[in-house]
Write a protein that holds these residues in place. Structure first.
Motif, PDB file in Angstrom:
ATOM      1  N   PRO A 148       0.805  -1.237   0.000  1.00 13.31           N
ATOM      2  CA  PRO A 148       0.000   0.000   0.000  1.00 13.31           C
ATOM      3  C   PRO A 148       0.833   1.281   0.000  1.00 13.31           C
ATOM      4  O   PRO A 148       0.573   2.198  -0.780  1.00 13.31           O
ATOM      5  CB  PRO A 148      -0.845  -0.118   1.275  1.00 13.31           C
ATOM      6  CG  PRO A 148      -0.910  -1.578   1.552  1.00 13.31           C
ATOM      7  CD  PRO A 148       0.396  -2.144   1.096  1.00 13.31           C
ATOM      8  N   ALA A 149       1.831   1.364   0.883  1.00 15.86           N
ATOM      9  CA  ALA A 149       2.658   2.574   0.949  1.00 15.86           C
ATOM     10  C   ALA A 149       3.467   2.747  -0.328  1.00 15.86           C
ATOM     11  O   ALA A 149       3.585   3.865  -0.868  1.00 15.86           O
ATOM     12  CB  ALA A 149       3.587   2.517   2.161  1.00 15.86           C
ATOM     13  N   GLY A 150       4.009   1.662  -0.829  1.00 16.62           N
ATOM     14  CA  GLY A 150       4.775   1.734  -2.069  1.00 16.62           C
ATOM     15  C   GLY A 150       3.896   2.091  -3.262  1.00 16.62           C
ATOM     16  O   GLY A 150       4.317   2.829  -4.146  1.00 16.62           O
ATOM     17  N   ALA A 151       2.657   1.586  -3.264  1.00 23.07           N
ATOM     18  CA  ALA A 151       1.738   1.887  -4.365  1.00 23.07           C
ATOM     19  C   ALA A 151       1.390   3.372  -4.388  1.00 23.07           C
ATOM     20  O   ALA A 151       1.357   4.001  -5.452  1.00 23.07           O
ATOM     21  CB  ALA A 151       0.471   1.050  -4.231  1.00 23.07           C
ATOM     22  N   ALA A 152       1.118   3.936  -3.206  1.00 21.25           N
ATOM     23  CA  ALA A 152       0.807   5.370  -3.127  1.00 21.25           C
ATOM     24  C   ALA A 152       1.988   6.201  -3.611  1.00 21.25           C
ATOM     25  O   ALA A 152       1.822   7.169  -4.370  1.00 21.25           O
ATOM     26  CB  ALA A 152       0.438   5.750  -1.693  1.00 21.25           C
ATOM     27  N   ALA A 153       3.187   5.805  -3.171  1.00 18.29           N
ATOM     28  CA  ALA A 153       4.390   6.537  -3.586  1.00 18.29           C
ATOM     29  C   ALA A 153       4.632   6.392  -5.082  1.00 18.29           C
ATOM     30  O   ALA A 153       5.068   7.330  -5.749  1.00 18.29           O
ATOM     31  CB  ALA A 153       5.595   6.039  -2.800  1.00 18.29           C
ATOM     32  N   LEU A 154       4.339   5.208  -5.609  1.00 18.55           N
ATOM     33  CA  LEU A 154       4.550   4.955  -7.032  1.00 18.55           C
ATOM     34  C   LEU A 154       3.620   5.821  -7.890  1.00 18.55           C
ATOM     35  O   LEU A 154       4.027   6.355  -8.927  1.00 18.55           O
ATOM     36  CB  LEU A 154       4.316   3.476  -7.322  1.00 18.55           C
ATOM     37  CG  LEU A 154       4.898   2.921  -8.617  1.00 18.55           C
ATOM     38  CD1 LEU A 154       6.421   3.025  -8.621  1.00 18.55           C
ATOM     39  CD2 LEU A 154       4.466   1.457  -8.797  1.00 18.55           C
TER      40      LEU A 154
ATOM     41  N   GLY B   1       3.136  10.206 -11.472  1.00 11.10           N
ATOM     42  CA  GLY B   1       2.331  11.388 -11.736  1.00 11.10           C
ATOM     43  C   GLY B   1       3.150  12.659 -11.758  1.00 11.10           C
ATOM     44  O   GLY B   1       2.949  13.532 -12.618  1.00 11.10           O
ATOM     45  N   LEU B   2       4.093  12.782 -10.828  1.00 11.53           N
ATOM     46  CA  LEU B   2       4.934  13.976 -10.796  1.00 11.53           C
ATOM     47  C   LEU B   2       5.855  14.040 -12.011  1.00 11.53           C
ATOM     48  O   LEU B   2       6.037  15.109 -12.607  1.00 11.53           O
ATOM     49  CB  LEU B   2       5.748  14.006  -9.501  1.00 11.53           C
ATOM     50  CG  LEU B   2       4.963  14.320  -8.227  1.00 11.53           C
ATOM     51  CD1 LEU B   2       5.837  14.118  -6.987  1.00 11.53           C
ATOM     52  CD2 LEU B   2       4.425  15.746  -8.252  1.00 11.53           C
ATOM     53  N   VAL B   3       6.439  12.910 -12.397  1.00 16.12           N
ATOM     54  CA  VAL B   3       7.308  12.900 -13.575  1.00 16.12           C
ATOM     55  C   VAL B   3       6.518  13.283 -14.821  1.00 16.12           C
ATOM     56  O   VAL B   3       6.944  14.128 -15.621  1.00 16.12           O
ATOM     57  CB  VAL B   3       7.970  11.526 -13.761  1.00 16.12           C
ATOM     58  CG1 VAL B   3       8.675  11.440 -15.120  1.00 16.12           C
ATOM     59  CG2 VAL B   3       8.972  11.258 -12.644  1.00 16.12           C
TER      60      VAL B   3
ATOM     61  N   THR C 127      -0.544  11.409 -19.419  1.00 16.86           N
ATOM     62  CA  THR C 127      -1.536  12.020 -18.532  1.00 16.86           C
ATOM     63  C   THR C 127      -2.909  12.137 -19.181  1.00 16.86           C
ATOM     64  O   THR C 127      -3.856  12.584 -18.530  1.00 16.86           O
ATOM     65  CB  THR C 127      -1.082  13.430 -18.088  1.00 16.86           C
ATOM     66  OG1 THR C 127      -0.794  14.218 -19.255  1.00 16.86           O
ATOM     67  CG2 THR C 127       0.140  13.357 -17.199  1.00 16.86           C
ATOM     68  N   GLY C 128      -3.034  11.763 -20.458  1.00 16.14           N
ATOM     69  CA  GLY C 128      -4.314  11.862 -21.132  1.00 16.14           C
ATOM     70  C   GLY C 128      -4.798  13.287 -21.300  1.00 16.14           C
ATOM     71  O   GLY C 128      -5.995  13.531 -21.470  1.00 16.14           O
ATOM     72  N   TYR C 129      -3.863  14.230 -21.299  1.00 20.88           N
ATOM     73  CA  TYR C 129      -4.231  15.649 -21.327  1.00 20.88           C
ATOM     74  C   TYR C 129      -3.889  16.273 -22.674  1.00 20.88           C
ATOM     75  O   TYR C 129      -3.455  17.422 -22.753  1.00 20.88           O
ATOM     76  CB  TYR C 129      -3.507  16.383 -20.194  1.00 20.88           C
ATOM     77  CG  TYR C 129      -4.431  17.254 -19.357  1.00 20.88           C
ATOM     78  CD1 TYR C 129      -5.578  16.730 -18.773  1.00 20.88           C
ATOM     79  CD2 TYR C 129      -4.142  18.592 -19.137  1.00 20.88           C
ATOM     80  CE1 TYR C 129      -6.411  17.523 -17.997  1.00 20.88           C
ATOM     81  CE2 TYR C 129      -4.977  19.396 -18.360  1.00 20.88           C
ATOM     82  CZ  TYR C 129      -6.104  18.848 -17.797  1.00 20.88           C
ATOM     83  OH  TYR C 129      -6.933  19.635 -17.026  1.00 20.88           O
TER      84      TYR C 129
ATOM     85  N   GLN D  83      -2.130   7.924 -11.794  1.00 18.29           N
ATOM     86  CA  GLN D  83      -0.957   8.769 -12.030  1.00 18.29           C
ATOM     87  C   GLN D  83      -1.296   9.891 -13.009  1.00 18.29           C
ATOM     88  O   GLN D  83      -0.729  10.979 -12.932  1.00 18.29           O
ATOM     89  CB  GLN D  83       0.243   7.936 -12.494  1.00 18.29           C
ATOM     90  CG  GLN D  83       0.106   7.263 -13.851  1.00 18.29           C
ATOM     91  CD  GLN D  83       0.414   8.173 -15.018  1.00 18.29           C
ATOM     92  OE1 GLN D  83       1.229   9.096 -14.903  1.00 18.29           O
ATOM     93  NE2 GLN D  83      -0.248   7.934 -16.157  1.00 18.29           N
ATOM     94  N   ALA D  84      -2.237   9.635 -13.929  1.00 15.78           N
ATOM     95  CA  ALA D  84      -2.654  10.687 -14.862  1.00 15.78           C
ATOM     96  C   ALA D  84      -3.312  11.835 -14.114  1.00 15.78           C
ATOM     97  O   ALA D  84      -3.056  13.010 -14.420  1.00 15.78           O
ATOM     98  CB  ALA D  84      -3.604  10.112 -15.917  1.00 15.78           C
ATOM     99  N   VAL D  85      -4.157  11.511 -13.140  1.00 17.38           N
ATOM    100  CA  VAL D  85      -4.810  12.564 -12.345  1.00 17.38           C
ATOM    101  C   VAL D  85      -3.774  13.376 -11.583  1.00 17.38           C
ATOM    102  O   VAL D  85      -3.845  14.610 -11.528  1.00 17.38           O
ATOM    103  CB  VAL D  85      -5.849  11.951 -11.379  1.00 17.38           C
ATOM    104  CG1 VAL D  85      -6.399  13.015 -10.432  1.00 17.38           C
ATOM    105  CG2 VAL D  85      -6.988  11.304 -12.160  1.00 17.38           C
ATOM    106  N   VAL D  86      -2.793  12.699 -10.995  1.00 23.08           N
ATOM    107  CA  VAL D  86      -1.717  13.421 -10.296  1.00 23.08           C
ATOM    108  C   VAL D  86      -0.964  14.312 -11.284  1.00 23.08           C
ATOM    109  O   VAL D  86      -0.668  15.479 -10.992  1.00 23.08           O
ATOM    110  CB  VAL D  86      -0.744  12.430  -9.617  1.00 23.08           C
ATOM    111  CG1 VAL D  86       0.479  13.180  -9.061  1.00 23.08           C
ATOM    112  CG2 VAL D  86      -1.444  11.682  -8.503  1.00 23.08           C
TER     113      VAL D  86
END
Length: 374
Positions: free
Chosen positions: A109-115, A120-122, A152-154, A250-253
């Motif tokens: 869970p923690a690794g998934a959130a960080a991933l 997303g940031l990159v 990001t689908g943007y 990650q796209a939303v981020v």
């Protein structure tokens, strides 16, 4: 600050490749996670982007040097600066593929959130690379811009930013210009759908003028979205359907990072109407700027935003700072964090907006119903 052309050298020339550190960070995390078997390693990218870079920015300070105008043609023509933006894209895609592999392996869970935050940031920072490329006349750079937007689908940003935001910037009609008193979260809810609607109207109008259907591969929104669909399909084929939630999150981020940058770039700034009823021409007073050296290197001088709006074809290495531009108290990396905390943002930025307009809130782009204190 102008410097004599004969004595001028681009002192930042060896620093520009540092922009490629951002897409390289996930590979450092992958190495650390492999060696230590710890999910904590995937927090490296968020910590560096949102913590370490702002701290270094504060320590290094500002760079207010401008290239002399007679040095600009050679500076603009140099392929060195272009290849740095080009190289961002393969690094971006390699990082995304690596992150997909880690996701399906199950980082916890923690690794998934960080991933999700890492990818997303990159890919959010990659939208800045897309922004730099998308303003250029060269066809290859415009297509590379869409490729950078695909994770990001943007893809509609390619249309809305160039033909919408740059026309309506610092006006109430622009969904990407934030208003005095408007929180980032309220802005996000307005700008995400508003920018999409605006992009579609602009692109369909382009085809309507030619009496053609917009449902064609020549539609810049549809071909950009098709890139996202192909990318997601390929990654799903390679890693299985378990990767889809990761790609969407990650796209939303990623596009939320873009929108928080949009939020701080023109907060509360307003172009006044002239006697003809039209808005005045965009000038350096209509964008918040920052001369913090480190963030400018990492963001291809996006923080010299006034010059970018005045000269959108001007390449990042040639952008100038202006005395009359309102200045942010810190670099974008720091201001992004502040924007996520509305009370702190208002405490720091609202007085600056009012000071920019001599205390007259009626001259600012103000959120309907908002009344500044005092």
């Amino acid at each position: 600050m102008e410097i004599a052309a004969a004595a001028w050298r681009d002192t930042k020339r060896p620093l520009w490749p540092l922009a490629l550190v951002v897409p390289a960070l996930p590979f450092v995390s992958l190495l650390l996670a492999t060696v230590t078997n710890g999910a904590w390693a995937w927090w490296l990218t968020p910590v560096v982007i949102l913590g370490v870079i702002p701290a270094i920015d504060l320590l290094i300070g500002d760079d207010r040097a401008n290239p002399p105008e007679d040095a600009v043609p050679a500076l603009q023509a140099s392929r060195y600066y272009r290849w740095i933006t080009y190289l961002f894209l393969p690094a971006q895609y390699a990082a995304l593929i690596a992150a997909c592999g880690v996701w399906v392996a199950g980082p916890g869970p923690a690794g998934a959130a960080a991933l999700v935050l890492t990818a997303g940031l990159v890919n959010g920072v990659a939208i800045n690379t897309a922004h730099e490329l998308g303003h250029k006349r060269e066809s290859v750079e415009r297509w590379l811009s869409k490729i950078a937007l695909a994770p990001t689908g943007y893809g509609h940003f390619f249309v809305e930013h160039n033909r919408g935001h740059h026309v309506r910037v610092a006006t109430p009609e622009d969904p990407a210009s934030s208003r005095l008193g408007e929180s980032y979260y309220r802005f996000w809810a307005r700008t995400v759908p508003g920018s999409l609607r605006s992009a579609w109207r602009l692109e369909t109008a382009r085809f309507r003028i030619r009496s053609r259907s917009p449902w064609t591969w020549r539609n810049d929104i549809l071909n950009a979205w098709a890139m996202t669909a192909l990318l997601y399909a390929a990654l799903t084929a390679g890693f299985g359907p378990r990767v889809l939630p990761f790609l969407l999150l990650q796209a939303v981020v990623g596009f939320s990072l873009l929108e928080v940058v949009n939020y701080l770039e023109h907060y509360g700034l307003l172009r006044q109407r002239t006697a003809t009823g039209r808005y005045e021409k965009v000038d350096p007073r209509h964008s918040w700027n920052s001369d913090r050296l480190v963030t400018n290197v990492f963001l291809f001088q996006l923080q010299r935003h006034s010059d970018h709006h005045a000269n959108p074809l001007r390449r990042y290495q040639s952008l100038r700072t202006f005395e009359e531009s309102p200045q942010l108290p810190a670099g974008y990396a720091t201001m992004v964090v502040l924007a996520l905390i509305p009370p702190l943002w208002r405490r720091i930025m609202n007085p600056r907006v009012l000071a920019h307009y001599g205390g007259d809130a009626t001259l600012a782009n103000t959120m309907p119903g908002f009344r500044p204190p005092g």
